[in-house]
Scaffold this active site. Sequence first.
Site, PDB file in Angstrom:
ATOM      1  N   ARG A  87      62.426  37.744  81.542  1.00 26.72           N
ATOM      2  CA  ARG A  87      63.329  36.775  80.914  1.00 26.72           C
ATOM      3  C   ARG A  87      63.613  37.225  79.474  1.00 26.72           C
ATOM      4  O   ARG A  87      62.674  37.419  78.697  1.00 26.72           O
ATOM      5  CB  ARG A  87      62.671  35.387  80.913  1.00 26.72           C
ATOM      6  CG  ARG A  87      63.439  34.342  80.146  1.00 26.72           C
ATOM      7  CD  ARG A  87      62.808  32.950  80.270  1.00 26.72           C
ATOM      8  NE  ARG A  87      63.566  32.021  79.474  1.00 26.72           N
ATOM      9  CZ  ARG A  87      63.166  31.519  78.295  1.00 26.72           C
ATOM     10  NH1 ARG A  87      61.976  31.828  77.797  1.00 26.72           N
ATOM     11  NH2 ARG A  87      63.942  30.689  77.623  1.00 26.72           N
ATOM     12  N   HIS A 131      69.107  31.596  72.523  1.00 23.44           N
ATOM     13  CA  HIS A 131      67.740  31.366  72.054  1.00 23.44           C
ATOM     14  C   HIS A 131      67.787  31.310  70.519  1.00 23.44           C
ATOM     15  O   HIS A 131      67.277  32.174  69.829  1.00 23.44           O
ATOM     16  CB  HIS A 131      66.814  32.472  72.570  1.00 23.44           C
ATOM     17  CG  HIS A 131      65.358  32.153  72.511  1.00 23.44           C
ATOM     18  ND1 HIS A 131      64.532  32.198  73.609  1.00 23.44           N
ATOM     19  CD2 HIS A 131      64.554  31.780  71.482  1.00 23.44           C
ATOM     20  CE1 HIS A 131      63.290  31.882  73.275  1.00 23.44           C
ATOM     21  NE2 HIS A 131      63.279  31.624  71.972  1.00 23.44           N
ATOM     22  N   GLU A 176      65.191  25.713  74.763  1.00 23.61           N
ATOM     23  CA  GLU A 176      64.587  24.723  73.867  1.00 23.61           C
ATOM     24  C   GLU A 176      65.596  24.097  72.898  1.00 23.61           C
ATOM     25  O   GLU A 176      65.471  24.249  71.678  1.00 23.61           O
ATOM     26  CB  GLU A 176      63.426  25.348  73.097  1.00 23.61           C
ATOM     27  CG  GLU A 176      62.355  25.923  74.004  1.00 23.61           C
ATOM     28  CD  GLU A 176      61.134  26.441  73.244  1.00 23.61           C
ATOM     29  OE1 GLU A 176      61.202  26.532  72.006  1.00 23.61           O
ATOM     30  OE2 GLU A 176      60.126  26.752  73.886  1.00 23.61           O
ATOM     31  N   ASN A 303      59.031  24.977  79.399  1.00 28.08           N
ATOM     32  CA  ASN A 303      58.156  25.658  78.441  1.00 28.08           C
ATOM     33  C   ASN A 303      57.053  24.692  78.035  1.00 28.08           C
ATOM     34  O   ASN A 303      57.332  23.562  77.612  1.00 28.08           O
ATOM     35  CB  ASN A 303      58.930  26.077  77.184  1.00 28.08           C
ATOM     36  CG  ASN A 303      59.929  27.196  77.454  1.00 28.08           C
ATOM     37  OD1 ASN A 303      60.069  27.660  78.588  1.00 28.08           O
ATOM     38  ND2 ASN A 303      60.617  27.626  76.414  1.00 28.08           N
ATOM     39  N   TYR A 305      53.151  24.543  75.921  1.00 19.26           N
ATOM     40  CA  TYR A 305      52.098  25.192  75.142  1.00 19.26           C
ATOM     41  C   TYR A 305      50.899  24.277  74.902  1.00 19.26           C
ATOM     42  O   TYR A 305      49.765  24.692  74.999  1.00 19.26           O
ATOM     43  CB  TYR A 305      52.663  25.665  73.788  1.00 19.26           C
ATOM     44  CG  TYR A 305      53.607  26.840  73.949  1.00 19.26           C
ATOM     45  CD1 TYR A 305      53.139  28.146  73.919  1.00 19.26           C
ATOM     46  CD2 TYR A 305      54.968  26.647  74.176  1.00 19.26           C
ATOM     47  CE1 TYR A 305      53.988  29.241  74.093  1.00 19.26           C
ATOM     48  CE2 TYR A 305      55.824  27.724  74.363  1.00 19.26           C
ATOM     49  CZ  TYR A 305      55.321  29.014  74.322  1.00 19.26           C
ATOM     50  OH  TYR A 305      56.162  30.077  74.517  1.00 19.26           O
ATOM     51  N   GLU A 370      58.158  29.626  79.869  1.00 17.22           N
ATOM     52  CA  GLU A 370      57.279  30.088  78.781  1.00 17.22           C
ATOM     53  C   GLU A 370      55.957  29.355  78.852  1.00 17.22           C
ATOM     54  O   GLU A 370      55.923  28.122  79.080  1.00 17.22           O
ATOM     55  CB  GLU A 370      57.873  29.797  77.387  1.00 17.22           C
ATOM     56  CG  GLU A 370      58.994  30.693  76.986  1.00 17.22           C
ATOM     57  CD  GLU A 370      59.499  30.381  75.575  1.00 17.22           C
ATOM     58  OE1 GLU A 370      58.705  29.874  74.745  1.00 17.22           O
ATOM     59  OE2 GLU A 370      60.686  30.639  75.325  1.00 17.22           O
TER      60      GLU A 370
END
Length: 465
Positions: A87, A131, A176, A303, A305, A370
């Site tokens: 990606r 991005h 995002e 995504n 985290y 991600e």
Amino acid sequence: MTSTDVRPELAPGLAFPPGFTFGAATAAYQIEGAVDVDGRGPSIWDTFSHTPGATYLGHTGDVAVEHYTRYPQDVRLMADLGLSAYRFSVAWSRVLPEGAGRVEQRGLDFYRRLVDELLGQGIEPWLTLYHWDLPQALQDAGGWAARDTAARFADYAEVVHGALGDRVRHWSTLNEPMCSALLGHMSGQHAPGQQDPVAAARATHHLLLGHGLATQALRSRGADSLGVTLNFTPMTPATDRPEDVDAARRLDGQQNRMFLVPIATGEYPADVVADLAAAGAPLPVEDGDLAVIAAPLDWLGVNYYFESTVAVGERPAGRPTSFIGAEDVVELEPEGPTTTMGWGISPGAFTRLLLRIASQAPGLPLVITENGSAWPDEVSDDGAVHDPERTDYLLRHLEAVTEAIEGGADVRGYFAWSLLDNYEWARGYAQRFGLVHVDYATQQRTLKDSAHAYAEVLRAHREQG
Ligand code: IFM
């Protein structure tokens, strides 16, 4: 963290569905460098990173990890790891230096060379159109706060698809948008560095509108694997006091639901609309916009985290909130080990998040676009990079994905963030997320232990058929 927390023996036991996609992800400004090569125009990140005080030690993406010239070597590394997919993002201002109008063929040629290299190695390209690197010329015309930028984004999507649509199947519009809108226009910690709630709300809506217009444009050109990548942070109230519960609702609204819900249902969540209006920063919705934003997708990029615990409280001086009308809300320091970003580690929250998204967007396959962690990696005397914490994070989060799949979530793929150590935006080169270590003085690449562990998972998956 102690060595007993590290569980590499998990790897062989991780079972994913047949055909599951395993990849790694990057983004243009974080890796390419070559910012003034082949006619590339400036983006808002060139401007921001060169603004005194904006980034860690003034770091910029001018050189980054020289992927623009070193991409053949980087694709070979992906092949060595056994990745089935990669990606990456296209830099809008390489293709349209002024953001609109004149096309720079040399920019398109670079991505065509990259894609051909990937396909030659049997690696499926997953292309992200945006991005965070808006052409500066469009910022000068109002940026995402201006409605016209959404239409320009759809034009750009058509240009890129015209050049690469014959060889790239998987297309993501935005990465995002929460960060572009709220970190860029509310807290100002990202480009374009504004602190303006009205601009933040306008940017939110115009990013989503641009996503919808680009999706329609690509669909009409025959694209059949279209998605968008959203970043999710589960928000938990610190206590069951009503004000903390409401603080978690407000942050969950702007972080997660404000982006997912209109895409999945064609409506903004009513509580978010009310919160923003009460803060004097309404979403600038016009007739027909929400139907465009809800243009059908083939997959949703997730995504993840870390999770966050929130409460009403006094914010530390110099730490402006990213959320509109949330100056009275604090995000607490995580308990337990943290990465060098200061982020906690919660694989269980990842499983719960995936199950929640699956219920909020039923029928939409999920792809983890991600997930990863930053640690203070160094090349050891033995020439290796020993990163047990990243290996542990990776394996535990992969396991969390398998648990979500067992629980009924339709997850089709996982992309580790990131393939390479790279430019971590305002945090500069101090934060290393790569599976591959980069010595920034020499640009030498070294596979970290976590890369070997990931390759082992992929090998076991291939053998399971
Ligand atoms: O490096 C970023 C990436 O560009 C977007 N998602 C989060 C990553 C880690 O902060």
